[in-house]
Design a protein around this motif. Structure first.
Motif, PDB file in Angstrom:
ATOM      1  N   UNK A   1     -29.109  54.988  24.750  1.00  0.00           N
ATOM      2  CA  UNK A   1     -30.411  54.999  25.417  1.00  0.00           C
ATOM      3  C   UNK A   1     -31.350  53.968  24.797  1.00  0.00           C
ATOM      4  N   UNK A   2     -31.256  53.777  23.492  1.00  0.00           N
ATOM      5  CA  UNK A   2     -32.080  52.766  22.823  1.00  0.00           C
ATOM      6  C   UNK A   2     -31.602  51.364  23.158  1.00  0.00           C
ATOM      7  N   UNK A   3     -30.297  51.164  23.196  1.00  0.00           N
ATOM      8  CA  UNK A   3     -29.732  49.870  23.591  1.00  0.00           C
ATOM      9  C   UNK A   3     -30.288  49.428  24.931  1.00  0.00           C
TER      10      UNK A   3
ATOM     11  N   UNK B   1     -36.000  61.860  29.184  1.00  0.00           N
ATOM     12  CA  UNK B   1     -37.056  61.700  28.186  1.00  0.00           C
ATOM     13  C   UNK B   1     -37.819  60.402  28.468  1.00  0.00           C
ATOM     14  N   UNK B   2     -39.130  60.467  28.727  1.00  0.00           N
ATOM     15  CA  UNK B   2     -39.895  59.238  29.020  1.00  0.00           C
ATOM     16  C   UNK B   2     -39.818  58.191  27.919  1.00  0.00           C
TER      17      UNK B   2
ATOM     18  N   UNK C   1     -37.582  56.558  35.013  1.00  0.00           N
ATOM     19  CA  UNK C   1     -37.417  57.726  34.157  1.00  0.00           C
ATOM     20  C   UNK C   1     -36.228  58.534  34.681  1.00  0.00           C
ATOM     21  N   UNK C   2     -35.309  58.849  33.811  1.00  0.00           N
ATOM     22  CA  UNK C   2     -34.097  59.569  34.202  1.00  0.00           C
ATOM     23  C   UNK C   2     -32.935  58.673  34.530  1.00  0.00           C
TER      24      UNK C   2
END
Length: 609
Positions: free
Chosen positions: A194-196, A352-353, A362-363
């Motif tokens: 998710x961070x990537x 998670x926003x 988002x999502x």
């Protein structure tokens, strides 16, 4: 190909040097070919240059240049060089005739987007990993696994620099990641993914904060020990280099810029299950303090047999092996961040926003409604009159292959009906769907059709499962289905699903290789209306931004240097280099027609027939 070029630096110089422009030469139209079996690759068709707009970005694609193997050292290891690009292949098996003249001048773009698949972001120190399978098969462990994060960040950088698609002139509007985004169904790996995609700092290290605790400093010759010059492991025997500081560099934090466009997520078996095939009940081992590194060959063979047959959904064979050899396992630092997660937690993390990124949404396809029943499938708007459908083909029990449950198959049929004014019933009769809005349909899943079976899901025993043939049959009932785009196989393969009697019911299945194994590619996909009764789907393969050539003496352990090494190690997987022809192993790279292709098909929404 005309266009701007970036200022010379090491990254761009090494990427472009030695490159050749895709071969020219006009070809003739090809007649409609017989139906191909799903697992067969179609031979190359016509190659030619197509008029392309000027490049607006700085990144190259495999139309310009592609990595290839150079000369082998004494052990057989080969460095990479920049080779010629792969030409465009025009394929007409799913059309009712050959390509119409003049379509280049009259076509209009409908959509342009990127496909990532099988990134396999990997916490290599996770105690639940089963590297010990290498006792029986050298290819069961990858020397490049510790560099998955660095390699994926370089891929994100490449997409951000692409500019516009070579055939539509459109900038890509989103990225779809078609599953196996992570490797071990681990919470920390999900955080890395998710961070990537959305941007931020990633520390690809778990367990002890000051010490690596995986297989690559274990002292076992079974694994490559890049930091240890004295240990003659099996991979150094194959010519892999000694690289002082490798493990420190591989576990050093790296920052992802995040994608500058929206991205969507499709779930794969490695996202949903530990190791992509293990029972969730083994999650206690992932957060434990013992990591098993080697077992007798008989145990490795027994576990490999359980994986092949899929007859051990509770992973009892592996649980017994882990218990039997617990005393011989390496003590490691427990880390709660390695915990496995549920489908609900997977969905909640996407929603998670904090992970919305620059482009959102988002999502990333999932909404709050998906949390009701942990439904991991959805639809989204690709472009005007183009919709995307993302499927969940995973088993919730321990199995690596895929299927659809009856509820999802019925949902898929209802969704297709809602976007098609006409369809065909199971007897081949034309049906008018009153009130339906016509749209071109792109279907996304992790598993490809040959990997979908009817085995019951031990976690959902009450629901029948449906295989790839049934999905193909359903999709072919709707003329506006353009393509089924997927991964899982780690192979580039494009398959026409041809309806000989009614060509408008034909569609393409586009299966893309992984970004963890050779040849480490993503796909740029463009859809155009040719205004002659046909559509064209262009499938251009894209490498990461890392240079093809690694640093001569392996002293460049920057994020860029590690991403280059990541690619080079994947090209030197056991047994792979020996099967290369001109630096290309067609088993995974696919034939020319499975790589950069123009896929023609009948346009069901056109008035020109």
């Amino acid at each position: 190909m005309a266009g701007t070029r970036p200022a010379i630096n090491r990254r761009n110089f090494l990427l472009t040097s030695g490159a050749a422009v895709a071969g020219a030469g006009a070809g003739t139209a090809w007649a409609l070919l017989p139906r191909q079996r799903p697992h067969e690759s179609v031979p190359p068709r016509t190659t030619r240059n197509v008029g392309q707009p000027a490049r607006t970005g700085t990144a190259l694609t495999t139309l310009d240049t592609a990595a290839q193997l150079g000369r082998a050292n004494a052990g057989g290891y080969r460095r990479l060089t920049s080779g010629p690009g792969w030409p465009l292949v025009i394929r007409t098996e799913a059309a009712d005739a050959g390509p119409r003249a003049g379509r280049h001048d009259r076509r209009t773009p409908l959509a342009c987007f990127m496909q990532f698949t099988d990134l396999h972001l990997t916490d290599v120190q996770n105690p639940l990993r089963t590297e010990f399978l290498r006792v029986g098969r050298p290819g069961a462990w990858r020397a490049q696994e510790a560099l998955t994060v660095a390699g994926a960040v370089s891929l994100v950088e490449q997409v951000n620099a692409l500019g516009q698609g070579p055939y539509t002139g459109m900038a890509p509007t989103f990225v779809m990641a078609t599953g196996d985004n992570i490797d071990n169904n681990s919470a920390i790996e999900l955080e890395w993914f998710l961070t990537l995609m959305s941007g931020g700092r990633i520390a690809p290290d778990t367990g002890a904060p000051t010490a690596y605790e995986g297989v690559q400093n274990s002292g076992l010759p079974l694994y490559w020990h890049p930091d240890d010059a004295a240990l003659r492991d099996v991979d150094k025997g194959r010519g892999l280099p000694h690289i002082p500081g490798f493990l420190d560099a591989a576990t050093r934090p790296v920052t992802s810029p995040g994608l500058g466009i929206p991205w969507y997520s499709t779930v794969g078996n490695h996202d949903d299950l530990p190791g992509g095939c293990l029972s969730p009940r083994l999650g206690e081992y992932a957060v434990g303090s013992r990591k098993l590194l080697s077992v007798p060959k008989a145990d490795a063979a027994a576990y490999a047999q359980a994986l092949r047959t899929g007859n051990d959904p509770k992973s009892e064979v592996l649980a017994a092996i882990l218990s039997r050899h617990a005393a011989a396992a390496r003590p490691v630092t427990p880390d709660e961040r390695r915990r496995t997660f549920t489908p609900y937690e997977y969905l909640a993390a996407h929603l998670d926003p904090a992970h919305a990124g620059v482009g959102g949404p988002v999502g990333h396809g999932y909404t709050e409604d998906n949390l009701d029943g942990d439904r991991m499938y959805y639809t989204f708007q690709v472009a005007e009159n183009v919709i995307g459908i993302s499927l969940d083909t995973t088993y919730r029990s321990g199995h690596y292959e895929g299927s659809l449950g009856t509820d999802q198959l019925r949902w898929l049929e209802r969704t297709l009906t809602a976007h098609s004014s006409r369809s065909y019933d199971t007897d081949g009769r034309l049906v008018r769907n009153l009130g339906a809005d016509d749209a071109h349909v792109l279907v996304f899943s992790h598993h490809n059709s040959p990997a979908m079976i009817r085995r019951p899901d031990a976690a959902r025993t009450e629901e029948p499962r449906h295989d790839g043939a049934e999905v193909i049959a359903l999709l072919s009932r709707f003329p506006n289905v353009v393509a089924w785009i997927n991964g899982h196989s780690h192979v580039n393969r494009i398959t026409p699903h041809v309806h000989a009697e009614v060509p408008v019911r034909s569609f393409w299945e586009v299966n893309t290789a992984s970004h963890v194994d050779y040849p480490q590619l993503a796909r740029l996909i463009e859809l155009t209306d040719n205004h002659d009764g046909t559509l064209s789907l262009f499938t251009t393969l894209v490498e990461s931004a890392a240079p093809h050539r690694t640093d001569p003496d392996y002293t460049d352990l920057s994020a860029v240097g590690l991403a280059s090494l990541y690619r080079e190690l994947s090209y030197n997987a056991p047994g792979l280099a020996e099967g290369m022809t001109a630096g290309i192993h067609e088993g995974r790279a696919g034939g020319a027609g499975d790589r950069n292709a123009e896929l023609l098909l009948v346009n069901p929404l056109s008035r020109v027939q």
